[in-house]
Design a protein around this motif. Sequence first.
Motif, PDB file in Angstrom:
ATOM      1  N   ASN A  15      32.638  67.765   2.561  1.00  0.00           N
ATOM      2  CA  ASN A  15      32.167  66.978   1.418  1.00  0.00           C
ATOM      3  C   ASN A  15      30.834  67.471   0.872  1.00  0.00           C
ATOM      4  N   GLN A  16      30.069  68.183   1.667  1.00  0.00           N
ATOM      5  CA  GLN A  16      28.760  68.668   1.228  1.00  0.00           C
ATOM      6  C   GLN A  16      28.819  70.070   0.608  1.00  0.00           C
ATOM      7  N   LEU A  17      29.981  70.691   0.639  1.00  0.00           N
ATOM      8  CA  LEU A  17      30.115  72.031   0.070  1.00  0.00           C
ATOM      9  C   LEU A  17      30.364  71.960  -1.440  1.00  0.00           C
ATOM     10  N   THR A  18      29.685  72.813  -2.182  1.00  0.00           N
ATOM     11  CA  THR A  18      29.968  72.932  -3.609  1.00  0.00           C
ATOM     12  C   THR A  18      31.207  73.817  -3.783  1.00  0.00           C
ATOM     13  N   GLU A  19      31.747  73.856  -4.993  1.00  0.00           N
ATOM     14  CA  GLU A  19      32.904  74.715  -5.260  1.00  0.00           C
ATOM     15  C   GLU A  19      32.572  76.175  -5.003  1.00  0.00           C
ATOM     16  N   LYS A  20      31.385  76.589  -5.422  1.00  0.00           N
ATOM     17  CA  LYS A  20      30.965  77.987  -5.200  1.00  0.00           C
ATOM     18  C   LYS A  20      30.869  78.296  -3.713  1.00  0.00           C
ATOM     19  N   GLN A  21      30.294  77.365  -2.948  1.00  0.00           N
ATOM     20  CA  GLN A  21      30.171  77.590  -1.505  1.00  0.00           C
ATOM     21  C   GLN A  21      31.544  77.665  -0.839  1.00  0.00           C
ATOM     22  N   LEU A  22      32.488  76.837  -1.291  1.00  0.00           N
ATOM     23  CA  LEU A  22      33.851  76.901  -0.761  1.00  0.00           C
ATOM     24  C   LEU A  22      34.477  78.256  -1.088  1.00  0.00           C
ATOM     25  N   GLY A  30      38.511  85.981   4.501  1.00  0.00           N
ATOM     26  CA  GLY A  30      39.594  86.807   3.983  1.00  0.00           C
ATOM     27  C   GLY A  30      40.348  87.596   5.032  1.00  0.00           C
ATOM     28  N   ASP A  31      39.653  88.104   6.056  1.00  0.00           N
ATOM     29  CA  ASP A  31      40.314  88.892   7.094  1.00  0.00           C
ATOM     30  C   ASP A  31      41.132  88.027   8.045  1.00  0.00           C
ATOM     31  N   MET A  32      40.837  86.748   8.099  1.00  0.00           N
ATOM     32  CA  MET A  32      41.522  85.854   9.040  1.00  0.00           C
ATOM     33  C   MET A  32      42.727  85.165   8.429  1.00  0.00           C
ATOM     34  N   LEU A  33      42.692  84.994   7.134  1.00  0.00           N
ATOM     35  CA  LEU A  33      43.748  84.256   6.445  1.00  0.00           C
ATOM     36  C   LEU A  33      44.377  85.149   5.379  1.00  0.00           C
ATOM     37  N   GLY A  34      45.631  84.938   5.110  1.00  0.00           N
ATOM     38  CA  GLY A  34      46.323  85.722   4.094  1.00  0.00           C
ATOM     39  C   GLY A  34      45.909  85.321   2.688  1.00  0.00           C
ATOM     40  N   LYS A  35      46.172  86.214   1.739  1.00  0.00           N
ATOM     41  CA  LYS A  35      45.784  85.987   0.353  1.00  0.00           C
ATOM     42  C   LYS A  35      46.455  84.727  -0.216  1.00  0.00           C
ATOM     43  N   ARG A  36      47.741  84.544   0.088  1.00  0.00           N
ATOM     44  CA  ARG A  36      48.448  83.355  -0.403  1.00  0.00           C
ATOM     45  C   ARG A  36      47.824  82.074   0.126  1.00  0.00           C
ATOM     46  N   GLU A  37      47.497  82.091   1.418  1.00  0.00           N
ATOM     47  CA  GLU A  37      46.883  80.895   2.004  1.00  0.00           C
ATOM     48  C   GLU A  37      45.531  80.608   1.366  1.00  0.00           C
ATOM     49  N   LEU A  38      44.761  81.662   1.145  1.00  0.00           N
ATOM     50  CA  LEU A  38      43.447  81.486   0.536  1.00  0.00           C
ATOM     51  C   LEU A  38      43.561  80.885  -0.867  1.00  0.00           C
ATOM     52  N   GLU A  39      44.559  81.314  -1.611  1.00  0.00           N
ATOM     53  CA  GLU A  39      44.743  80.797  -2.968  1.00  0.00           C
ATOM     54  C   GLU A  39      45.082  79.316  -2.986  1.00  0.00           C
ATOM     55  N   LYS A  40      45.741  78.835  -1.934  1.00  0.00           N
ATOM     56  CA  LYS A  40      46.158  77.433  -1.861  1.00  0.00           C
ATOM     57  C   LYS A  40      45.032  76.498  -1.415  1.00  0.00           C
ATOM     58  N   ILE A  41      43.982  77.054  -0.868  1.00  0.00           N
ATOM     59  CA  ILE A  41      42.891  76.226  -0.338  1.00  0.00           C
ATOM     60  C   ILE A  41      42.065  75.661  -1.482  1.00  0.00           C
ATOM     61  N   SER A  42      41.970  74.334  -1.519  1.00  0.00           N
ATOM     62  CA  SER A  42      41.182  73.689  -2.572  1.00  0.00           C
ATOM     63  C   SER A  42      40.084  72.794  -1.994  1.00  0.00           C
ATOM     64  N   SER A  43      39.996  72.752  -0.658  1.00  0.00           N
ATOM     65  CA  SER A  43      38.948  71.927  -0.032  1.00  0.00           C
ATOM     66  C   SER A  43      38.514  72.555   1.283  1.00  0.00           C
ATOM     67  N   GLY A  44      37.331  72.176   1.707  1.00  0.00           N
ATOM     68  CA  GLY A  44      36.835  72.636   2.992  1.00  0.00           C
ATOM     69  C   GLY A  44      37.726  72.167   4.127  1.00  0.00           C
ATOM     70  N   VAL A  45      38.249  70.961   4.001  1.00  0.00           N
ATOM     71  CA  VAL A  45      39.116  70.407   5.045  1.00  0.00           C
ATOM     72  C   VAL A  45      40.316  71.318   5.279  1.00  0.00           C
ATOM     73  N   ARG A  46      40.959  71.757   4.201  1.00  0.00           N
ATOM     74  CA  ARG A  46      42.135  72.633   4.339  1.00  0.00           C
ATOM     75  C   ARG A  46      41.749  73.968   4.957  1.00  0.00           C
ATOM     76  N   LEU A  47      40.600  74.507   4.565  1.00  0.00           N
ATOM     77  CA  LEU A  47      40.122  75.752   5.151  1.00  0.00           C
ATOM     78  C   LEU A  47      39.907  75.582   6.651  1.00  0.00           C
ATOM     79  N   PHE A  48      39.272  74.477   7.045  1.00  0.00           N
ATOM     80  CA  PHE A  48      39.005  74.226   8.457  1.00  0.00           C
ATOM     81  C   PHE A  48      40.300  74.040   9.244  1.00  0.00           C
ATOM     82  N   GLN A  49      41.298  73.405   8.638  1.00  0.00           N
ATOM     83  CA  GLN A  49      42.597  73.236   9.303  1.00  0.00           C
ATOM     84  C   GLN A  49      43.233  74.594   9.598  1.00  0.00           C
ATOM     85  N   LEU A  50      43.193  75.484   8.610  1.00  0.00           N
ATOM     86  CA  LEU A  50      43.775  76.811   8.804  1.00  0.00           C
ATOM     87  C   LEU A  50      43.011  77.613   9.861  1.00  0.00           C
TER      88      LEU A  50
END
Length: 190
Positions: A15-22, A30-50
Amino acid sequence: MSSLQFNSLLLDISNQLTEKQLEDLKFLCGDMLGKRELEKISSGVRLFQLLNERRKLGADNTDCLSRFLTQIQRQDLAERLESFESQADPSDVLPDKEERDKLCIATEVIVENLGKNWRKMGRRLGMTEVKIDSVSKRHPTDLEETTRELLKEWRRSRGAQAQTQELIQALRACMLNRTADQVEDSLPSC
């Protein structure tokens, strides 16, 4: 600490991350997650889940995210994450009184003599770069206070396993034999 507490912390960080920071975090991952997965991430929560699914993040494994938060200039969030991990650590038990007294004596001698070599000492003691940078920012102009804070963080991370002999060995590994000798000379003989 429970996974609920850890997830609550991650939610708060998200909740404290700005869009730019996300976006910056996504780039760093990028090296840990695939390009498709990265494109689907719209929140920090989803990034942390992955990251959690990839075993790059967990209540006992916060180094990667902590390092990334520091790189996007969110040291405050990195420190909260590190603080959580140290609270979750079962090694919070203190060494016995005799060893604590020796550590206090050794700390004073090291604080008086270490000077600009404090970073090298921190690395030899196994501290992460994130933790070392955090210590540096708390006391940017006072080497003695920086050294004291470094040793305090090391003692906290080691818990009951913190031993004066480990400090002496680290000093010698840093080629600071004079300071190591001074620590040994200042300790009570048994």
